[in-house]
Enzyme design. Sequence first.
Site, PDB file in Angstrom:
ATOM      1  N   ASP A  22     -30.322   5.477 -35.067  1.00  0.00           N
ATOM      2  CA  ASP A  22     -31.045   4.723 -34.030  1.00  0.00           C
ATOM      3  C   ASP A  22     -31.563   5.543 -32.840  1.00  0.00           C
ATOM      4  OD1 ASP A  22     -29.517   3.055 -35.609  1.00  0.00           O
ATOM      5  OD2 ASP A  22     -28.540   2.032 -33.956  1.00  0.00           O
ATOM      6  N   GLN A  38     -28.783   8.426 -32.149  1.00  0.00           N
ATOM      7  CA  GLN A  38     -27.524   8.484 -32.890  1.00  0.00           C
ATOM      8  C   GLN A  38     -27.573   9.695 -33.800  1.00  0.00           C
ATOM      9  OE1 GLN A  38     -24.728   5.697 -33.115  1.00  0.00           O
ATOM     10  NE2 GLN A  38     -25.489   6.274 -31.090  1.00  0.00           N
ATOM     11  N   TRP A  82     -21.719   5.009 -30.067  1.00  0.00           N
ATOM     12  CA  TRP A  82     -22.774   4.304 -30.793  1.00  0.00           C
ATOM     13  C   TRP A  82     -23.899   3.866 -29.851  1.00  0.00           C
ATOM     14  CZ3 TRP A  82     -20.604   0.809 -35.326  1.00  0.00           C
ATOM     15  CH2 TRP A  82     -20.097   1.653 -36.316  1.00  0.00           C
ATOM     16  N   SER A  83     -24.778   3.033 -30.385  1.00  0.00           N
ATOM     17  CA  SER A  83     -26.056   2.783 -29.712  1.00  0.00           C
ATOM     18  C   SER A  83     -25.946   2.092 -28.358  1.00  0.00           C
ATOM     19  CB  SER A  83     -26.963   1.969 -30.626  1.00  0.00           C
ATOM     20  OG  SER A  83     -27.439   2.826 -31.632  1.00  0.00           O
ATOM     21  N   ASP A 148     -24.083  -2.347 -29.086  1.00  0.00           N
ATOM     22  CA  ASP A 148     -25.500  -2.074 -28.819  1.00  0.00           C
ATOM     23  C   ASP A 148     -26.044  -2.806 -27.591  1.00  0.00           C
ATOM     24  OD1 ASP A 148     -25.108  -0.769 -31.233  1.00  0.00           O
ATOM     25  OD2 ASP A 148     -26.117  -2.310 -32.421  1.00  0.00           O
TER      26      ASP A 148
HETATM   27  C1  FRU Z   1     -27.667   0.318 -36.236  1.00  0.00           C
HETATM   28  C2  FRU Z   1     -26.236   0.684 -35.923  1.00  0.00           C
HETATM   29  C3  FRU Z   1     -25.789   0.111 -34.607  1.00  0.00           C
HETATM   30  C4  FRU Z   1     -24.679   1.053 -34.211  1.00  0.00           C
HETATM   31  C5  FRU Z   1     -25.202   2.380 -34.710  1.00  0.00           C
HETATM   32  C6  FRU Z   1     -24.141   3.319 -35.193  1.00  0.00           C
HETATM   33  O1  FRU Z   1     -28.257   1.178 -37.160  1.00  0.00           O
HETATM   34  O2  FRU Z   1     -25.379   0.265 -36.976  1.00  0.00           O
HETATM   35  O3  FRU Z   1     -25.375  -1.225 -34.667  1.00  0.00           O
HETATM   36  O4  FRU Z   1     -24.459   1.080 -32.827  1.00  0.00           O
HETATM   37  O5  FRU Z   1     -26.091   2.095 -35.764  1.00  0.00           O
HETATM   38  O6  FRU Z   1     -24.680   4.581 -35.440  1.00  0.00           O
END
Ligand code: FRU
Length: 543
Positions: A22, A38, A82-83, A148
């Site tokens: 992401d 990411q 994560w995001s 997120d």
């Molecule tokens: C979307 C996701 C998000 C998460 C991230 C982890 O592609 O699954 O929900 O934060 O990627 O890398």
Amino acid sequence: ATAKQPYRTSYHFQPQENWMNDPNGPMYYKGVYHLFYQHNPEAATFGDRIVWGHSVSYDLINWIHLNNAIEPSGPYDINSCWSGSATIIPGKEEPMILYTGIDDKKHQVQNLAVPRNLSDTFLREWVKHSQNPVMTPPSGVEVDNFRDPSTAWQGKDGKWRVVVGAQNGDEGKAILYQSEDFVNWKVDPNPFYASQNTGVCECPDFFPVYINGSTNGVETSLQNPSVRHVLKISYLRKQHDYYFLGNYASDQGNFIPDVRFTGTSSDLRYDYGKFYASKSFFETAKNRRILWGWVNESDSTQDDIQKGWAGLQTIPRQVWLDKSGKRLVQWPLEEVEQLRGKHIRITRENLEHGSNLEVSGITASQADVEVLFELPELEKAEFLDPNGVDPQLLCSQEYAARSGTIGPFGLLALASKDLKEHTAVFFRIYRAPNGYVCLMCSDQSRSSLRHDLDKTTYGSILDIDPNLKTISLRSLIDHSIVESFGDEGRVCITSRVYPSLAIDKDAHLYVFNYGSQSVVVSELNAWSMKQAEIGYEGNISYT
Ligand code: FRU
């Protein structure tokens, strides 16, 4: 791209190596664009120690890679970062990042990070707040499905608001939080948005758009009668980004979509191909809303390990509400045009049934092509009742080589000389019960002689004006990606392809018509695209 790395792109954003998913926290701050993403710095596959990669740019096309901005360090993010999203606090002009941490219990929590030194133009270092985590899974949310955080917006009461993606059983949700100081967040017991039988809502994005057809972007906090709101949800089960136009009921703290999610092809998507976990931001330099999206690979994990990398970002797109008010329009940022080199122009070329016209003289593996087709009388079109029809299925049945009446006509991208390999991006026009519709397809089924590739054909159906005389198509071709924009950006389809013959100089580009009715290429412009400068600080001349 080199012979050894035929699928590496030349003007799409990629890290030097390893895994990317992401786009995170995109923003424009004091003349510099930031893109975080990411990233697994250890491998070309997803992993259990994901970090925030960080790159900066002055034009959104050439990029300087910096050190990772956010890496696991405390109990609140030790198992991955994560995001998340960035918000610039007006007045103070301070950027804030909210991101998801996978904590020491493998629960998902939200954390705050701020720049260590606001006078560093590139904001290289980020400091995590001492009160982290600032949000923990509330009741009615699964501890491992709470992630997120969106860009925050400020209500008329001065309070900040963000939404966080979540799940409870089969229900997907976007949870609303409020804060006065960006550190202490209070959960709203009612979801901002919820959908049944969908599973988790990932990467919610919420923003206003002008209703008057203006292409200008709107600052995320603006609320007045000149705007409507868009909520985008990435549904993990579908692996697609869906958006809803609707009303933001700020008093109730929720969003009421005009049309509910159905799980069918009638739901609106940013892109009908490979495109996920996108995020937009408002940019003050040119008053635009800019959208980034992650484009996954269509080859195997084993291929990715061999390549040493996986994942692309789209060319950033400007996004606005169509004058019809019914859908969003997306267009590649004008900055990409600075890479246009050698130019070929074709005008008023009649394409009879079965024609293939080569667009020669440009680097077909690395090109930008825009074509305007003049349509025959629409009454001649075949009949199709689009209700209950899955355009993706229709595209795979009505493949490019099969003749119809009006269409298929379009482009054969990344084609080998003998056409054994090609990615067909094309239109077909049909007479429908209530007017006319256009089917747009991106057909990868013949894109490579290689096996073990996902060659799903993508497609979408668009209502068209019964008096429509022309239809446009633009494709950005970059070795292993074809990003296509139909009808001036009303339908977008991104494809990943891995040709075995149509590589570098052996790639060709054609414009074709296999429909029984002639179409006219009213105008076609194609450019060789130069390579963007994307590299580590110090190793590139771009500054
Ligand atoms: C979307 C996701 C998000 C998460 C991230 C982890 O592609 O699954 O929900 O934060 O990627 O890398």
